[in-house]
Write a protein that holds these residues in place. Structure first.
Motif, PDB file in Angstrom:
ATOM      1  N   THR A   1       0.808  -1.215   0.000  1.00 37.30           N
ATOM      2  CA  THR A   1       0.000   0.000   0.000  1.00 37.30           C
ATOM      3  C   THR A   1       0.843   1.267   0.000  1.00 37.30           C
ATOM      4  O   THR A   1       0.349   2.336  -0.364  1.00 37.30           O
ATOM      5  N   GLU A   2       2.115   1.165   0.437  1.00 32.32           N
ATOM      6  CA  GLU A   2       2.969   2.361   0.498  1.00 32.32           C
ATOM      7  C   GLU A   2       4.430   1.961   0.457  1.00 32.32           C
ATOM      8  O   GLU A   2       4.833   0.989   1.099  1.00 32.32           O
ATOM      9  N   ASP A   3       5.225   2.720  -0.301  1.00 32.12           N
ATOM     10  CA  ASP A   3       6.687   2.583  -0.289  1.00 32.12           C
ATOM     11  C   ASP A   3       7.276   3.738   0.505  1.00 32.12           C
ATOM     12  O   ASP A   3       6.857   4.899   0.335  1.00 32.12           O
ATOM     13  N   ARG A   4       8.262   3.429   1.330  1.00 30.95           N
ATOM     14  CA  ARG A   4       8.925   4.458   2.131  1.00 30.95           C
ATOM     15  C   ARG A   4      10.420   4.140   2.161  1.00 30.95           C
ATOM     16  O   ARG A   4      10.805   3.043   2.578  1.00 30.95           O
ATOM     17  N   PHE A   5      11.252   5.051   1.685  1.00 30.33           N
ATOM     18  CA  PHE A   5      12.704   4.831   1.676  1.00 30.33           C
ATOM     19  C   PHE A   5      13.374   5.915   2.499  1.00 30.33           C
ATOM     20  O   PHE A   5      13.182   7.110   2.249  1.00 30.33           O
ATOM     21  N   LEU A   6      14.181   5.489   3.495  1.00 30.24           N
ATOM     22  CA  LEU A   6      14.843   6.411   4.408  1.00 30.24           C
ATOM     23  C   LEU A   6      16.354   6.245   4.354  1.00 30.24           C
ATOM     24  O   LEU A   6      16.859   5.124   4.233  1.00 30.24           O
ATOM     25  N   PHE A   7      17.066   7.349   4.457  1.00 32.28           N
ATOM     26  CA  PHE A   7      18.497   7.331   4.737  1.00 32.28           C
ATOM     27  C   PHE A   7      18.672   7.602   6.225  1.00 32.28           C
ATOM     28  O   PHE A   7      18.234   8.643   6.730  1.00 32.28           O
ATOM     29  N   LEU A   8      19.263   6.635   6.941  1.00 32.44           N
ATOM     30  CA  LEU A   8      19.543   6.813   8.361  1.00 32.44           C
ATOM     31  C   LEU A   8      20.910   7.471   8.476  1.00 32.44           C
ATOM     32  O   LEU A   8      21.926   6.855   8.152  1.00 32.44           O
ATOM     33  N   THR A   9      20.946   8.730   8.892  1.00 32.14           N
ATOM     34  CA  THR A   9      22.195   9.493   8.903  1.00 32.14           C
ATOM     35  C   THR A   9      22.995   9.296  10.185  1.00 32.14           C
ATOM     36  O   THR A   9      24.222   9.316  10.165  1.00 32.14           O
TER      37      THR A   9
END
Length: 550
Positions: free
Chosen positions: A82-90
């Motif tokens: 239902t949803e794509d979420r891409f994060l960069f963990l800094t």
């Protein structure tokens, strides 16, 4: 030794998505043609699906080709994305989300499903049995049946039952069976024990890039229903690994208030002090991840290697008497983070080639139509477009993200160049004196855990009085070389605590202790050992993990 001999038209080694899809396709074609084709599938796990572990988000394209009516048949693809979420963990506290408009096509999961690949495999096994496929769970293929010149594969030999650790026969001893086939398809999964031998024997990797791998470590959690977002697919890159290490995570919101959470580390990392299991434990403390897991309960754990070399590392797929299908060859779309559709498709292509050969009364020759069909398929086009992703990412997170993003967004994977690898993952390991030790925090027992309690959740079991399946070419190498030069990295890269350096008395005589009963069959030791002294072979069938729905 007298062995029972069982004859089939096609023998399939491995009861995962590739092997079962091949068996199903053979029976479908036989039914359409009004012919009889005998097919057997050997599965080393206690049941089909027992050793299957994957993220997993599934592209339904291949399973739809195999079963256009899979929904009506009850295939367990129940949770659409239902949803794509891409994060960069800094940092360990901070992150930023990449807007979806900047995500390459490979990370858009519209039309895909969050699944338990183990349950999909169990469903495929049911469909195969309905079609008349014989499935032998708990039987490991431990050796290859050759012709006298060892130039044709005639079948396989299964494991002896009831052999003691010293090799002697216990009172309940039963010799393995010889299963012969006009063709044998090898679908053992990543770093297959027999597939590895076949690649070496027939020099199938000549002219190809060295294969590369990652290790994926996964847990299933029951979480607070108020925190559950059915169909959410979240990936991250960056922290906790340093920017020179290929690594990233997944967190998928499955059915029934469960999430699948996992971490992937490329096995080409240089620092022998790195511990993929501990990196995963650290990752779960990041606020973006902990927000979902806090108050939840961990219910399953497992790990396995992932083949990530891309199309330029694929070996030759066929040899006299058989073929490699699925991850025994290395069909995985790395930037798409998916391989089950490739396994199903290559199983079907291998089956179609074998069926055509049987119809021409052929046997034990090369199924040359299989690689030709692959090269003209949508799967080859998909993997060709993905070929530069992992090589770019091996250059570090910053450069890799920029260049791989350009490759996918600007060129659509059709850039006029192909990057190549030149070293194996084992060869990339640096001596310990050139690297800094990594101090990992102790587990809190709420979000992070130790390896032994984790292995307990994998339901791993091996009969203790059997030959050790983690073999050493030279017993002196672990201390004289691995410990002396690399500080025994097998203590850290194994996600199950199999390898220990034991120091007794004054500590002057260290030794390697192998706790083989803990092994979850991930094959990481066979891949990452810097001296390539560890050789993973099949234990007695039925042993290893018993994953419920991984």
């Amino acid at each position: 030794m007298d062995r029972e001999v069982m004859e089939y038209d096609v023998v399939i080694v491995g009861g995962g998505p590739a092997g079962l899809s091949a068996a199903i396709r053979l029976k479908q074609l036989a039914a359409e043609a009004g012919r009889e084709v005998s097919v057997v599938v050997l599965e080393k796990g206690s049941e089909a699906g027992a050793h299957i572990l994957s993220g997993a988000v599934m592209d339904p394209r291949a399973i739809t080709e195999l079963f256009p009516n899979w929904k009506e048949l009850g295939a367990p693809l129940n949770q659409p994305v239902t949803e794509d979420r891409f994060l960069f963990l800094t940092t360990e506290q901070n992150s930023f989300r990449l807007p979806n408009i900047f995500l390459p096509k490979t990370l858009h999961n519209e039309g895909n499903y969050i699944v338990s690949l183990g349950n999909v495999t169990r469903w495929l096994a049911q469909q195969a049995e309905v079609l008349g496929v014989e499935i032998f769970p708990g039987f490991a293929a431990t050796d290859i049946l050759w012709d006298d010149a060892r130039q044709k594969v005639l079948g396989v030999i299964t494991d002896d039952k009831g052999r003691a650790k010293d090799g002697s026969e216990k009172p309940d001893f039963q010799p393995g069976m010889a299963l012969t086939g006009k063709y044998t398809l090898f679908a053992e999964g990543c770093r297959g024990h027999l597939g590895k031998r076949l690649i070496a024997h027939f020099n199938l990797a000549e002219g190809r890039d060295p294969q590369s791998y990652s290790i994926g470590i996964k847990e299933l959690w029951d979480i607070d229903p108020a925190k559950h977002e059915p169909g959410l697919v979240m990936h991250t890159a960056g922290w906790p690994v340093t920017t020179d290490v290929y690594g990233g995570s997944f967190l998928y919101h499955c059915e029934n208030n469960q999430v699948a959470v996992g971490y992937v580390v490329g096995l080409g990392y240089a620092n022998p002090y790195l511990n993929p299991f501990e990196e995963f434990q650290r990752y779960k403390h990041h606020p973006q991840v902990a927000q979902f897991l806090e108050g939840g309960r961990r219910v399953a754990y497992g790990a396995r290697a992932i083949v990530t070399g891309g199309v330029q590392a694929l070996p030759k797929l066929v040899f006299p008497g058989g073929a490699l299908i699925g991850d025994d060859a290395g069909f995985l779309n790395v930037p798409k983070i998916k391989g089950s559709h490739a396994a199903i498709k290559t199983g079907m292509l291998g089956a179609e080639a074998a069926f055509a050969a049987l119809g021409e009364d052929r046997a034990h020759d090369e199924l040359v139509s299989y690689p030709k069909a692959f090269e003209s398929s949508w799967l080859h086009d998909e993997l060709w477009r993905a070929r530069n992703f992992k090589p770019w990412m091996n250059k570090g997170l910053l450069i890799g993200t920029l260049m791989a993003g350009m490759d996918q967004k600007l060129f659509g994977g059709k850039a006029p160049w192909t990057l190549h690898a030149h070293k194996t993952d084992a060869q990339k390991t640096k001596p310990a004196r050139e690297c800094k030790p990594i101090v990992y925090p102790k587990p809190d027992g709420k979000l992070s855990f130790d390896r032994l309690s984790s292995v307990f959740l994998s339901s791993t079991n091996h009969e203790e009085n059997q030959p050790v399946h983690l073999t050493l070419k030279d017993p002196s190498v672990p201390i004289k070389t691995n410990l002396a030069i690399y500080d025994a990295p097998e203590q850290r890269y194994c996600p199950a605590g199999v390898y220990e350096i034991v120091r007794e008395g004054d500590g002057s005589n260290p030794r390697l202790q192998i706790n083989a009963q803990n092994c979850v069959h991930c094959k990481t030791c066979d891949i990452k050992d810097p001296t390539q002294n560890i050789v993973w072979v099949n234990p007695e069938g039925g042993g290893g993990p018993n994953y419920p729905n991984m």
